[in-house]
Design a protein around this motif. Structure first.
Motif, PDB file in Angstrom:
ATOM      1  N   GLN A   1       9.448  31.185 -37.399  1.00  0.00           N
ATOM      2  CA  GLN A   1       7.916  31.507 -37.297  1.00  0.00           C
ATOM      3  C   GLN A   1       7.300  30.325 -36.650  1.00  0.00           C
ATOM      4  N   GLY A   2       7.715  29.234 -37.010  1.00  0.00           N
ATOM      5  CA  GLY A   2       6.979  27.992 -36.569  1.00  0.00           C
ATOM      6  C   GLY A   2       7.301  27.888 -34.981  1.00  0.00           C
ATOM      7  N   MET A   3       8.350  28.442 -34.461  1.00  0.00           N
ATOM      8  CA  MET A   3       8.807  28.202 -33.046  1.00  0.00           C
ATOM      9  C   MET A   3       7.695  28.963 -32.365  1.00  0.00           C
ATOM     10  N   ASN A   4       7.179  30.217 -32.584  1.00  0.00           N
ATOM     11  CA  ASN A   4       5.913  31.059 -32.244  1.00  0.00           C
ATOM     12  C   ASN A   4       5.889  32.355 -32.788  1.00  0.00           C
ATOM     13  N   ILE A   5       4.468  32.424 -33.539  1.00  0.00           N
ATOM     14  CA  ILE A   5       4.673  33.395 -34.597  1.00  0.00           C
ATOM     15  C   ILE A   5       4.430  34.774 -33.884  1.00  0.00           C
ATOM     16  N   THR A   6       4.048  34.902 -32.791  1.00  0.00           N
ATOM     17  CA  THR A   6       4.099  36.034 -31.817  1.00  0.00           C
ATOM     18  C   THR A   6       5.404  36.746 -31.618  1.00  0.00           C
ATOM     19  N   GLY A   7       6.297  35.566 -31.137  1.00  0.00           N
ATOM     20  CA  GLY A   7       7.683  36.081 -30.803  1.00  0.00           C
ATOM     21  C   GLY A   7       8.262  36.344 -32.136  1.00  0.00           C
ATOM     22  N   ALA A   8       8.231  35.354 -33.120  1.00  0.00           N
ATOM     23  CA  ALA A   8       8.992  35.866 -34.529  1.00  0.00           C
ATOM     24  C   ALA A   8       8.566  36.955 -34.911  1.00  0.00           C
ATOM     25  N   ASN A   9       7.130  37.563 -34.724  1.00  0.00           N
ATOM     26  CA  ASN A   9       6.764  38.876 -35.238  1.00  0.00           C
ATOM     27  C   ASN A   9       7.584  39.960 -34.466  1.00  0.00           C
ATOM     28  N   LEU A  10       7.476  40.103 -33.185  1.00  0.00           N
ATOM     29  CA  LEU A  10       8.281  40.685 -32.438  1.00  0.00           C
ATOM     30  C   LEU A  10       9.808  40.947 -32.769  1.00  0.00           C
ATOM     31  N   VAL A  11      10.350  39.933 -32.819  1.00  0.00           N
ATOM     32  CA  VAL A  11      11.958  39.936 -33.057  1.00  0.00           C
ATOM     33  C   VAL A  11      12.070  40.525 -34.159  1.00  0.00           C
ATOM     34  N   SER A  12      11.188  40.404 -35.329  1.00  0.00           N
ATOM     35  CA  SER A  12      11.139  40.954 -36.519  1.00  0.00           C
ATOM     36  C   SER A  12      11.274  42.539 -36.427  1.00  0.00           C
ATOM     37  N   GLN A  13      10.210  42.920 -35.535  1.00  0.00           N
ATOM     38  CA  GLN A  13      10.110  44.325 -35.412  1.00  0.00           C
ATOM     39  C   GLN A  13      11.419  45.015 -34.655  1.00  0.00           C
ATOM     40  N   VAL A  14      11.893  44.324 -33.881  1.00  0.00           N
ATOM     41  CA  VAL A  14      13.057  44.710 -32.988  1.00  0.00           C
ATOM     42  C   VAL A  14      14.117  44.916 -34.088  1.00  0.00           C
ATOM     43  N   LEU A  15      14.530  43.738 -35.177  1.00  0.00           N
ATOM     44  CA  LEU A  15      15.535  43.809 -35.887  1.00  0.00           C
ATOM     45  C   LEU A  15      15.511  44.790 -36.733  1.00  0.00           C
ATOM     46  N   THR A  16      14.202  45.079 -37.243  1.00  0.00           N
ATOM     47  CA  THR A  16      13.856  46.171 -38.146  1.00  0.00           C
ATOM     48  C   THR A  16      14.477  47.526 -37.711  1.00  0.00           C
ATOM     49  N   LYS A  17      14.065  47.823 -36.475  1.00  0.00           N
ATOM     50  CA  LYS A  17      14.397  48.964 -35.607  1.00  0.00           C
ATOM     51  C   LYS A  17      16.116  49.093 -35.415  1.00  0.00           C
ATOM     52  N   ILE A  18      16.698  47.908 -35.532  1.00  0.00           N
ATOM     53  CA  ILE A  18      18.136  47.779 -35.252  1.00  0.00           C
ATOM     54  C   ILE A  18      18.467  48.245 -36.687  1.00  0.00           C
ATOM     55  N   GLY A  19      18.365  47.556 -37.636  1.00  0.00           N
ATOM     56  CA  GLY A  19      18.447  47.843 -39.282  1.00  0.00           C
ATOM     57  C   GLY A  19      18.490  49.163 -39.402  1.00  0.00           C
TER      58      GLY A  19
END
Length: 409
Positions: A138-156
């Motif tokens: 999250q600290g790297m970039n909260i916007t980027g982390a949230n977007l990656v989380s959404q993509v991983l959820t779809k992959i799951g």
């Protein structure tokens, strides 16, 4: 009527219309050109597959880890687009976690050693839950982390749908009988256990505190550079050695301005707004460093160009501020190559991001070294300007102009 005609005939009116269009176009491009409709592209994510294949009672081999890895690594994006995630295979969890600390990955996906064995239990009367570990940076970039989380959820969700189909086919082959435990487990064969690393604390401007503080540093340095430039212009003389001393004094006084800006920033952030700054001392060191490098840079522009350098400083802010909160992978290619790669505000933001969310920065980091070089070169050029640029005595110029007008009369 004549007055109205004169107004419409005045060139300034029509020049003003052109200026309005030009300013709106430039400022609109600066504020919207790089950040409108951002799309994630090739955001780095690490995959660690520790899974070991197992033998099913019917003699078939189950290797869920290999199946998931193959799908992720070979997934083809839609035609004409780039994939949202860029997967990198990593051999160990420790290496992947170090990549999170080094701001190399937005996330790490770990397929545990028992993944296939846990999935195999879905064919038995007593199924066991299977889980995949997900670490979000999250600290790297909260916007980027949230977007990656959404993509991983779809992959799951996609993985669960595929596994659900395979398990149902296997159960059907065994007699088409499911108990209640198996039915419940099939609702979600694999669960994503998500953990946030380098979390963004509360009261941190939704993760944009590094951006906000960098902008404050830029504007504080801008005020300091303008005021010290005006003072140095009045203090200059025909002596080159004296002018060099004025340039040194300008740099020293600029440091005083920067320290005052630091105090005002801390007072506003902590006492007034209640923002979270875990280590105020370390923050003070790096905020002062960033502000002073900005001051030296801006002073260099003014020392060489005079107040004509102000538009450059303002344009750097207008073009730079909209892109600081976004991951670089979400920016257009033109912005990445021709703006994000060199804009000084970016380096200040990266340093403060390390200080606020990663437990500290270092003057040996790439961003800090870049600002050190920029500041040192700017200081040398300011000293050179003090010695090389010809001195113009404005008072003497006025006296000469007045004398010439009297002679003309």
């Amino acid at each position: 009527m004549n007055g109205s005609k004169n107004m419409f005939r005045n060139k300034l009116v029509w020049i003003g219309l052109a200026l309005v269009v030009g300013v709106i176009f430039i400022m609109g491009l600066a504020q919207l050109g790089s950040s409108s409709n951002p799309v994630p592209k090739n955001m780095p994510v690490a995959l660690v597959s520790l899974d070991k294949e197992v033998q099913l009672p019917n003699g078939q081999t189950l290797a869920i880890g290999k199946m998931i890895e193959q799908q992720l690594m070979t997934a083809a994006p839609s035609q004409g687009t780039e994939p949202p995630l860029k997967w990198e295979r990593v051999n160990s969890k420790d290496t992947a976690m170090q990549g999170l600390d080094d701001k190399k990955y937005y996330s790490v996906l770990i397929l545990p050693e028992s993944l296939s064995a846990d999935i195999a239990t879905l064919f038995s009367p007593q199924p066991k839950a299977a889980a995949v570990e997900v670490y979000l940076n999250q600290g790297m970039n909260i916007t980027g982390a949230n977007l990656v989380s959404q993509v991983l959820t779809k992959i799951g969700e996609g993985m669960n749908g595929q596994l659900r189909k395979q398990v149902l086919e296997g159960v059907k082959a065994q007699g088409d009988i499911l108990n209640s435990a198996q039915a419940a487990a099939l609702a979600s064969p694999i669960t994503l256990q998500t953990e946030i690393v380098h979390p963004v604390p509360a009261h941190s401007a939704n993760g944009n505190a590094p951006v906000a503080f960098t902008i404050l540093a830029w504007f504080g340095a801008m005020i300091a550079s303008v005021l010290t430039f005006q003072a140095s212009a009045k203090a200059r003389s025909t002596s080159k050695l004296s002018n060099a001393g004025v340039a040194v004094s300008q740099a020293v006084i600029g440091l005083l301005y920067v320290l005052v800006a630091l105090g005002a920033t801390l007072l506003l952030a902590k006492s007034t707004l209640g923002m979270t700054i875990a280590d105020s001392w370390q923050f003070s060191i790096y905020f002062t460093f960033i502000s002073y490098c900005f001051f030296l840079m801006q002073s260099c522009l003014l020392n060489w160009l005079g107040m004509n350098g102000m538009p450059i400083m303002i344009l750097i802010f207008f073009f730079g501020s909209p892109i600081l909160a976004l991951p670089s992978q979400m920016l257009p290619a033109f912005t990445q190559d021709w703006l994000y790669s060199w804009i000084p505000l970016r380096f200040g933001t990266e340093i403060l991001r390390e200080v606020l969310y990663f437990g500290g920065s270092s003057f040996s980091s790439a961003s800090a070294v870049t600002l050190i070089i920029i500041g040192a070169v700017a200081l040398c050029l300011s000293l050179l300007a003090a010695v090389v640029k010809p001195y113009k005595d404005k008072n003497k110029a006025k006296e000469t102009a007045a004398a010439e007008s009297k002679l003309a009369v």
